[in-house]
Design a protein around this motif. Structure first.
Motif, PDB file in Angstrom:
ATOM      1  N   ALA A   1      -1.481   9.065   8.431  1.00 18.60           N
ATOM      2  CA  ALA A   1      -1.585   8.959   6.972  1.00 18.60           C
ATOM      3  C   ALA A   1      -2.981   9.386   6.528  1.00 18.60           C
ATOM      4  O   ALA A   1      -3.966   9.193   7.241  1.00 18.60           O
ATOM      5  CB  ALA A   1      -1.297   7.538   6.531  1.00 18.60           C
TER       6      ALA A   1
ATOM      7  N   HIS B   1       1.290  10.755   2.961  1.00 21.71           N
ATOM      8  CA  HIS B   1       1.433  11.691   4.080  1.00 21.71           C
ATOM      9  C   HIS B   1       1.325  13.133   3.585  1.00 21.71           C
ATOM     10  O   HIS B   1       1.761  13.455   2.489  1.00 21.71           O
ATOM     11  CB  HIS B   1       2.742  11.440   4.835  1.00 21.71           C
ATOM     12  CG  HIS B   1       2.633  10.292   5.792  1.00 21.71           C
ATOM     13  ND1 HIS B   1       1.989  10.412   7.000  1.00 21.71           N
ATOM     14  CD2 HIS B   1       3.043   9.002   5.708  1.00 21.71           C
ATOM     15  CE1 HIS B   1       2.018   9.238   7.634  1.00 21.71           C
ATOM     16  NE2 HIS B   1       2.645   8.362   6.871  1.00 21.71           N
TER      17      HIS B   1
ATOM     18  N   LEU C   1       1.186   4.537   1.284  1.00 17.81           N
ATOM     19  CA  LEU C   1       0.570   5.439   2.256  1.00 17.81           C
ATOM     20  C   LEU C   1       0.928   6.878   1.944  1.00 17.81           C
ATOM     21  O   LEU C   1       2.084   7.194   1.650  1.00 17.81           O
ATOM     22  CB  LEU C   1       0.995   5.055   3.667  1.00 17.81           C
ATOM     23  CG  LEU C   1       0.260   3.774   4.071  1.00 17.81           C
ATOM     24  CD1 LEU C   1       1.019   3.002   5.107  1.00 17.81           C
ATOM     25  CD2 LEU C   1      -1.155   4.080   4.531  1.00 17.81           C
TER      26      LEU C   1
ATOM     27  N   SER D   1      -4.300   8.593   3.292  1.00 22.30           N
ATOM     28  CA  SER D   1      -4.956   7.696   2.337  1.00 22.30           C
ATOM     29  C   SER D   1      -3.969   6.641   1.851  1.00 22.30           C
ATOM     30  O   SER D   1      -2.794   6.664   2.228  1.00 22.30           O
ATOM     31  CB  SER D   1      -5.455   8.509   1.138  1.00 22.30           C
ATOM     32  OG  SER D   1      -6.378   7.748   0.377  1.00 22.30           O
ATOM     33  N   ILE D   2      -4.470   5.723   1.054  1.00 23.13           N
ATOM     34  CA  ILE D   2      -3.599   4.846   0.271  1.00 23.13           C
ATOM     35  C   ILE D   2      -3.650   5.402  -1.149  1.00 23.13           C
ATOM     36  O   ILE D   2      -4.745   5.673  -1.668  1.00 23.13           O
ATOM     37  CB  ILE D   2      -4.099   3.387   0.302  1.00 23.13           C
ATOM     38  CG1 ILE D   2      -3.892   2.793   1.702  1.00 23.13           C
ATOM     39  CG2 ILE D   2      -3.380   2.538  -0.753  1.00 23.13           C
ATOM     40  CD1 ILE D   2      -4.452   1.393   1.880  1.00 23.13           C
TER      41      ILE D   2
ATOM     42  N   TYR E   1      -8.145   0.284   7.781  1.00 25.88           N
ATOM     43  CA  TYR E   1      -7.844   0.897   9.073  1.00 25.88           C
ATOM     44  C   TYR E   1      -9.063   1.376   9.858  1.00 25.88           C
ATOM     45  O   TYR E   1      -8.976   1.601  11.053  1.00 25.88           O
ATOM     46  CB  TYR E   1      -6.901   2.090   8.887  1.00 25.88           C
ATOM     47  CG  TYR E   1      -5.624   1.715   8.177  1.00 25.88           C
ATOM     48  CD1 TYR E   1      -4.671   0.939   8.825  1.00 25.88           C
ATOM     49  CD2 TYR E   1      -5.380   2.116   6.860  1.00 25.88           C
ATOM     50  CE1 TYR E   1      -3.493   0.584   8.182  1.00 25.88           C
ATOM     51  CE2 TYR E   1      -4.209   1.762   6.212  1.00 25.88           C
ATOM     52  CZ  TYR E   1      -3.275   0.996   6.879  1.00 25.88           C
ATOM     53  OH  TYR E   1      -2.115   0.643   6.244  1.00 25.88           O
TER      54      TYR E   1
ATOM     55  N   PHE F   1      -8.058   2.087   1.999  1.00 24.12           N
ATOM     56  CA  PHE F   1      -7.592   2.773   3.220  1.00 24.12           C
ATOM     57  C   PHE F   1      -8.663   2.682   4.298  1.00 24.12           C
ATOM     58  O   PHE F   1      -8.395   2.264   5.431  1.00 24.12           O
ATOM     59  CB  PHE F   1      -7.291   4.232   2.861  1.00 24.12           C
ATOM     60  CG  PHE F   1      -6.789   5.077   3.998  1.00 24.12           C
ATOM     61  CD1 PHE F   1      -5.527   4.874   4.536  1.00 24.12           C
ATOM     62  CD2 PHE F   1      -7.576   6.102   4.513  1.00 24.12           C
ATOM     63  CE1 PHE F   1      -5.059   5.674   5.574  1.00 24.12           C
ATOM     64  CE2 PHE F   1      -7.115   6.909   5.548  1.00 24.12           C
ATOM     65  CZ  PHE F   1      -5.847   6.692   6.076  1.00 24.12           C
TER      66      PHE F   1
ATOM     67  N   THR G   1       4.422   3.108   9.842  1.00 17.33           N
ATOM     68  CA  THR G   1       4.433   3.911   8.617  1.00 17.33           C
ATOM     69  C   THR G   1       3.165   4.770   8.566  1.00 17.33           C
ATOM     70  O   THR G   1       3.202   5.933   8.164  1.00 17.33           O
ATOM     71  CB  THR G   1       4.476   2.972   7.385  1.00 17.33           C
ATOM     72  OG1 THR G   1       5.581   2.081   7.531  1.00 17.33           O
ATOM     73  CG2 THR G   1       4.625   3.759   6.098  1.00 17.33           C
ATOM     74  N   GLU G   2       2.066   4.199   8.990  1.00 14.53           N
ATOM     75  CA  GLU G   2       0.769   4.886   8.926  1.00 14.53           C
ATOM     76  C   GLU G   2       0.657   6.054   9.893  1.00 14.53           C
ATOM     77  O   GLU G   2      -0.126   6.971   9.675  1.00 14.53           O
ATOM     78  CB  GLU G   2      -0.366   3.908   9.272  1.00 14.53           C
ATOM     79  CG  GLU G   2      -0.621   2.820   8.256  1.00 14.53           C
ATOM     80  CD  GLU G   2       0.291   1.606   8.440  1.00 14.53           C
ATOM     81  OE1 GLU G   2       1.304   1.701   9.164  1.00 14.53           O
ATOM     82  OE2 GLU G   2      -0.009   0.564   7.841  1.00 14.53           O
TER      83      GLU G   2
ATOM     84  N   LYS H   1       0.846  -1.195   0.000  1.00 14.51           N
ATOM     85  CA  LYS H   1       0.000   0.000   0.000  1.00 14.51           C
ATOM     86  C   LYS H   1       0.881   1.243   0.000  1.00 14.51           C
ATOM     87  O   LYS H   1       1.808   1.337   0.798  1.00 14.51           O
ATOM     88  CB  LYS H   1      -0.825   0.032   1.291  1.00 14.51           C
ATOM     89  CG  LYS H   1      -1.626  -1.209   1.532  1.00 14.51           C
ATOM     90  CD  LYS H   1      -2.251  -1.209   2.912  1.00 14.51           C
ATOM     91  CE  LYS H   1      -1.272  -1.621   3.992  1.00 14.51           C
ATOM     92  NZ  LYS H   1      -1.908  -2.069   5.227  1.00 14.51           N
TER      93      LYS H   1
END
Ligand code: WT7
Length: 667
Positions: A490, A287, A285, A492-493, A504, A500, A428-429, A283
C-alpha cells in the motif's frame, strides 16, 4: 445463456506437470532457470539484483502505454513508496483488452449464483463490452480521472464490471463490503469523498435477501457530496428510486461498447480499501496501478501455480475484501485466467456446497478461509467424498492461522492426501501474498499449519518489541516486519499519509511493521501467531477494538467499555465487551441494554462485529495512570487465570477477582 468456451480450450492443451511454473522463470535474463532458493539468495544478497528482478518482472507482467524509466523510489524510513516511475498503463486494458487477440472467447468470469446450478459464463469479449458501456456511462455522468466512486455491491459480474470501468477512466474505486451498515458505509463515502455510489437493488446470499439499495439510501442522507447513485438489478425487486438514482444496466445498455482505456501514471491510485486499525476510524488503504497489478498477477501465477487457459481459479472470498480484489479480480484477469464469482455461502444449501461447486464447474483451485474449514470439519466427510474433486490441484487458505486440525482435514479429505496446501499470509496493506509454501523448489516440503516461505524478493524479519532489535537466531519469535519494499505494498492511507507513516513505519524505523507476531523454526520457516496490536480477527475479518468501543460508548447508559478478542473455536477470535454502566441505571434494564448494545454495534459497524460476550462490570483493571490493561482482560476472557501475572501495579487489584467471578458466572 450458458456457455463454457473454456471447455474447448481445455481439451486441446496438454496437462503440464506441477513445478515447471512454480520453480523457474524463463526469459528473465540472468534469473532464468534459477530455482526458488537460488533466486532468493541472489535477490537477498544484492539490492541491485532485486531492482533488476523487479524491472524484468514489471516489463514482462504488464502492457505499458509508455515504458517506465525508474524501477523504484522507496525509502521506508519516511514511508515513501513508488514503483515503475515514468510508466503509463491502464489496469482495465491489462485485465481485458490485451487478452482479446488470443482469449476473446475464453471464459473470464464464472458467476456461481446463490442457487446451485445457475452458473453464468462471461467471456473476455463480453467483459470488454460490459466494462466499456459502464465506463462510458460513468464518463457521461461527469466522473473523471482522479475522482472516487464507492461500490456497495454483492459478488457477481456487475461489481467486477464497475471496478474495471472505474479503472478504465482513472477513477479510484472503493468497494465497501455489502455487509456493512449504513453508518459504516456513510463514513467511508465521506472519507473517500465519492461523487458516485454504485449499488444493487438487493443481494441474495444463503437463500436470504439483503437490502442494499435501502441501506445506501440511509447512508447518502449524510453524504451531500454524492451526486449520483447507480442501481444494478439483481433481484428486480421494486426499490425506492429518488432524484439522484439511476438504473445501471438500462442506462449502460444505451452507451457505447467502445471506450478508450486512459493512460494512467504507474502510481495513480487504482483503489482505496478500508480496513480496521488498532486506533481510530477505519483506514482507507491506497493501492497503486502498476505495482499492485505486477504483484498480484505474479503472486497469482507463482503461489498458486496458475495456468491461464487451462485452470479455473475458485477464490470464494467476497469481492468487498482485499482477497477478492487481488485473487478474484485483478490477479486472475491480469493473467488472462478464468475466475469464479461465488455468491453463496459454504453451507448453502448444505455443507457440501464448495465441493459440489468444485465438481460441477471443474475448479482447479480453491481459495478459502480457515473459519469455513473449521465449520465444515464438524460435519460428515461424506459431504466431501461424494464429489469428484480430481480436477482440484491447489488448495489455498487465507485470513487467520490455519490450525493443525483444519490443515489435516483439508489435506486429507479435500486434497486426497497429496495436493498442495497453500496457507498464504498477507494483509490488506500488502496487496498480495507475502508468505506461502510455494513457489519453492520441486519436491520441497509443505509443512502443516504454517505459511513457511517468503515470496520472491521479500525479506521478513522478526523484531524484539522490548529492545527494538532484530532477532537473528532461529528458532525464535518476534514481531513480524518486512525489510525490503515490494511493488504491491500500500502507498498511503487516503487523506492521511502521516497516519500511514506512524502506523506502519515508526515502530521499527526502516521496516514495514505488519502488526502480527510470528515464529521462525530451526529451518527458517515462518509461522504466524496472530495480531500483536488491538486488532481482532473475527472469521478472518479485521475489527479494531476502538471502533467497537466507540459504538458501545455512544449509548447513553454506558460510562466506559473495554473490548478485546478471545479465542473462539469456530470464528478464530470473537469479540468480548466489558461494559461499565452509568450510575443510576436500573438493574432491571440489563436484559434490554444487552440487546440495545448489540444492536448498536450492528447498526454502526456490521453484524460480524457484534460482541459474542458482553459483561456488565463495576470496574476495569487500570494502571495508576488510568490505562486499561487489556492483557489482563484477555487472560480472563480466555480463562487463563494462571498467567494473569503481577497485578500489584493496578490502581485497584480487587477488580481482577471480581471480573473473574463475573466471567465464571456468565459461562
Ligand atoms: C490479517 C490481515 C489478506 C487477506 C485476508 C485478511 C491475518 C491473514 C493469515 C495466515 C495467519 C493470517 C493476520 C493479518 N492473516 N492470513 N495465513 N495465517 N494469519 O486480510 O483483513 O487485511 O487481515 O489477517 O493477522 O495481519 P486483512
Amino acid at each position: 445463456m450458458l456457455r463454457c468456451p473454456l471447455q474447448l480450450v481445455r481439451l486441446r492443451l496438454p496437462v503440464r506437470q506441477l513445478s515447471d511454473l512454480t520453480t523457474k522463470f524463463t526469459g528473465l535474463g540472468s534469473f532464468s532457470n534459477l530455482n526458488y532458493d537460488q533466486l532468493q539468495s541472489s535477490l537477498r544478497t544484492d539490492s541491485s539484483q532485486c531492482e533488476q528482478f523487479w524491472k524484468l518482472i514489471g516489463e514482462q507482467q504488464l502492457n505499458w502505454m509508455q515504458p517506465f524509466h525508474t524501477v523504484s523510489d522507496c525509502d521506508l524510513k519516511s514511508a515513501k513508496i513508488a514503483w515503475y516511475l515514468g510508466g503509463k498503463l491502464n489496469a482495465s486494458a491489462n485485465c481485458i483488452d490485451r487478452h482479446l487477440a488470443t482469449r476473446a472467447d475464453q471464459t473470464a468470469l464464472i458467476w456461481e449464483q446463490d442457487e446451485p446450478g445457475n452458473q453464468v459464463y462471461i467471456t473476455y469479449k463480453q467483459l470488454h463490452a460490459e466494462v466499456c458501456r459502464i465506463a462510458s456511462l460513468l464518463l457521461q455522468s461527469g466522473l473523471q480521472a482522479g475522482d472516487t466512486a464507492v461500490l456497495y455491491m454483492p459478488t457477481g459480474p456487475p461489481v467486477v464490471y464497475c471496478m474495471l470501468a472505474c479503472a478504465r477512466i482513472g477513477v479510484a474505486h472503493s468497494v465497501v463490503f455489502a455487509g456493512f451498515s449504513a453508518e459504516a458505509l456513510a463514513a467511508r463515502i465521506q472519507d473517500v469523498g465519492a461523487k458516485v455510489v454504485i449499488t444493487t437493488d438487493q443481494a441474495i446470499r444463503g437463500g436470504k435477501t439483503v437490502e442494499l439499495k435501502r441501506t445506501v439510501d440511509a447512508a447518502v442522507k449524510s453524504c451531500p457530496m454524492v451526486e449520483r447513485v447507480f442501481v444494478s438489478t439483481r433481484t428486480g425487486a421494486s426499490v425506492p428510486m429518488g432524484s439522484i438514482d439511476v438504473p445501471l444496466e438500462k442506462n449502460a445498455a444505451a452507451c457505447s461498447a467502445d471506450c478508450a482505456a486512459e493512460p494512467m501514471d504507474s502510481e495513480q491510485p487504482l483503489f482505496v480499501l478500508y480496513t480496521s486499525g488498532s486506533t481510530g476510524k477505519p483506514k482507507g488503504l491506497v493501492h497503486s496501478t502498476a505495482g499492485y497489478l505486477v504483484y498480484t498477477s505474479l503472486t497469482h501465477q507463482h503461489v498458486f501455480d496458475y495456468r491461464p487457459g487451462q485452470d479455473i481459479f475458485g477464490c470464494v472470498a467476497d469481492v468487498g475484501w482485499i482477497t477478492g480484489h487481488s485473487y478474484v479480480v485483478y490477479g486472475p484477469l491480469a493473467n488472462g485466467g478464468t475466475t469464479l464469482l461465488f455468491e453463496s455461502t459454504p453451507a448453502y444449501p448444505d455443507v457440501g456446497r464448495y465441493w459440489e461447486t468444485a465438481e460441477r464447474l471443474g475448479l482447479t483451485h480453491i481459495y478459502l478461509s480457515p473459519t469455513s474449514l473449521r465449520m465444515l470439519l464438524r460435519y460428515s466427510t461424506d459431504f466431501v467424498t461424494k464429489y469428484d474433486l480430481s480436477r482440484l490441484r491447489v488448495l489455498g487458505c487465507v485470513g487467520e492461522p490455519l490450525n493443525h486440525e483444519a490443515w489435516e482435514w483439508y489435506h486429507r479429505w479435500v486434497g486426497g492426501g497429496h495436493r498442495d496446501i497453500a496457507d498464504t499470509w498477507w494483509q490488506t496493506e500488502t496487496g498480495g501474498v507475502c508468505i506461502a509454501p510455494r513457489p519453492s523448489a520441486e519436491g520441497a516440503p509443505i509443512l502443516p499449519a504454517m505459511p513457511m516461505r517468503p515470496f520472491y524478493g521479500l525479506e521478513p524479519v522478526l523484531m524484539d518489541p522490548a529492545t527494538g532489535a532484530e532477532v537473528t537466531e532461529s528458532p525464535a519469535e518476534g514481531h513480524l516486519c518486512m525489510r525490503r519494499p515490494w511493488p504491491g505494498m500500500a502507498r498511503s492511507i487516503w487523506g492521511d499519509h502521516k497516519r500511514f507513516a506512524e502506523t506502519y513505519y515508526s515502530q521499527f524505523p526502516g521496516l514495514y511493521f505488519t502488526g502480527d507476531g510470528a515464529s521462525r523454526d530451526a529451518q527458517g520457516f515462518l509461522h504466524i501467531t496472530g495480531r500483536v496490536d488491538d486488532v481482532i480477527n473475527v472469521t478472518g475479518h479485521r475489527l479494531g477494538t476502538a471502533e467497537i468501543e466507540d459504538a458501545l460508548d455512544s449509548h447513553p447508559a454506558v460510562s466506559e467499555t473495554a473490548v478485546i478478542g478471545y479465542p473462539h473455536k469456530l470464528k478464530g477470535e470473537a469479540v468480548y465487551a466489558f461494559v461499565i454502566l452509568k450510575d443510576g441505571v436500573s438493574i432491571d434494564r440489563l436484559g434490554d441494554l444487552r440487546r440495545e448494545l448489540k444492536r448498536r454495534v450492528r447498526d454502526r459497524i456490521a453484524a460480524y462485529a457484534v460482541p459474542e460476550k458482553l459483561l456488565f462490570t463495576d470496574g476495569l483493571p487500570k494502571t495508576r495512570s488510568g490505562k486499561i490493561m487489556r492483557r489482563i482482560l484477555k487472560r480472563i476472557a480466555a480463562e487463563d487465570y494462571d498467567s494473569i501475572g503481577d497485578i500489584s501495579t493496578l490502581a485497584d487489584p480487587s477488580v481482577v477477582e471480581a471480573l473473574k467471578q463475573h466471567h465464571d458466572l456468565y459461562q
